[in-house]
Write an enzyme that holds these catalytic residues in place. Structure first.
Site, PDB file in Angstrom:
ATOM      1  N   ASP A  23       0.847   2.478  -0.397  1.00  0.00           N
ATOM      2  CA  ASP A  23       2.193   2.887   0.003  1.00  0.00           C
ATOM      3  C   ASP A  23       2.101   3.329   1.461  1.00  0.00           C
ATOM      4  O   ASP A  23       1.773   4.478   1.745  1.00  0.00           O
ATOM      5  CB  ASP A  23       2.689   4.026  -0.893  1.00  0.00           C
ATOM      6  CG  ASP A  23       4.091   4.480  -0.538  1.00  0.00           C
ATOM      7  OD1 ASP A  23       4.928   3.632  -0.180  1.00  0.00           O
ATOM      8  OD2 ASP A  23       4.354   5.700  -0.618  1.00  0.00           O
ATOM      9  N   GLU A  83       4.016  -2.809  -0.939  1.00  0.00           N
ATOM     10  CA  GLU A  83       5.450  -2.920  -1.173  1.00  0.00           C
ATOM     11  C   GLU A  83       6.113  -3.619   0.014  1.00  0.00           C
ATOM     12  O   GLU A  83       5.771  -3.355   1.162  1.00  0.00           O
ATOM     13  CB  GLU A  83       6.027  -1.509  -1.331  1.00  0.00           C
ATOM     14  CG  GLU A  83       7.471  -1.455  -1.725  1.00  0.00           C
ATOM     15  CD  GLU A  83       7.925  -0.026  -1.980  1.00  0.00           C
ATOM     16  OE1 GLU A  83       8.740   0.470  -1.174  1.00  0.00           O
ATOM     17  OE2 GLU A  83       7.453   0.590  -2.955  1.00  0.00           O
ATOM     18  N   HIS A 131       3.515   9.683  -2.704  1.00  0.00           N
ATOM     19  CA  HIS A 131       2.993   8.483  -2.032  1.00  0.00           C
ATOM     20  C   HIS A 131       1.847   7.874  -2.846  1.00  0.00           C
ATOM     21  O   HIS A 131       1.713   6.658  -2.931  1.00  0.00           O
ATOM     22  CB  HIS A 131       2.509   8.807  -0.616  1.00  0.00           C
ATOM     23  CG  HIS A 131       3.575   9.393   0.252  1.00  0.00           C
ATOM     24  ND1 HIS A 131       4.630   8.653   0.734  1.00  0.00           N
ATOM     25  CD2 HIS A 131       3.768  10.656   0.691  1.00  0.00           C
ATOM     26  CE1 HIS A 131       5.421   9.426   1.445  1.00  0.00           C
ATOM     27  NE2 HIS A 131       4.919  10.647   1.435  1.00  0.00           N
TER      28      HIS A 131
END
EC number: 3.1.21.10
Length: 162
Positions: free
Chosen positions: A11, A71, A144
């Site tokens: 992340d 992501e 996170h």
């Protein structure tokens, strides 16, 4: 028993880059490790990016993932923070490429839907589902790290269908 596939979720962020590592085998997932790489706002921008690279490289070398998940970026109202996230993502992508780790990308909605069953879940719900899916005593913190684990879980789920 099948082959164990080690998956790292990342992340990315300039201040906080979360990572999560799981093992996936025969449809089962198991936590290996998770954490956050933090950088200081007191440091120059380029030093923060270099720090993310160096520390992420050390984590990748320590846990030796077979594949990684990142992501996909989405644009928010705060374009300056979106640019910083994009730069951190670029650093993570470069690090993984240099180390020969294949990278797979999923949208935030794909990750939330895979982990919770709903694309509209908030961070708290995602964290609780990560806790349940990995059979942990508590929700991984900070968020996170939980988000990185959710990405790794998503890749494991999608990998099982490949």
């Amino acid at each position: 028993m099948g082959t164990v596939k080690r998956i790292m979720g990342i992340d990315p962020g300039l201040a906080h880059t979360g990572f999560g590592v799981i093992d996936f085998c025969a449809g089962k997932i198991k936590l290996v490790s998770y954490g956050v790489i933090e950088t200081s706002a007191q440091d120059s921008h380029e030093i923060r990016l270099l720090s993310i690279y160096n520390r992420l490289e050390a984590v990748v070398k320590e846990f030796a993932p077979d594949e990684a998940e990142l992501e996909t970026l989405y644009f928010s109202r705060n374009s300056s923070s979106a640019l910083a996230v994009a730069e951190a993502k670029g650093v993570a992508t470069l690090c993984l490429a240099k180390l020969g780790i294949p990278v797979f990308m999923y949208t935030p909605n794909q990750i939330k839907n895979t982990v919770t069953g709903s694309a509209s879940s908030d961070k708290d719900v995602v964290g609780r589902y990560v806790q349940i899916l990995l059979n942990l005593n508590e929700v991984p913190h900070p968020d996170h790290a939980a988000d990185a684990l959710a990405g790794a879980i998503t890749h494991a789920h999608n990998y099982s269908h490949l």
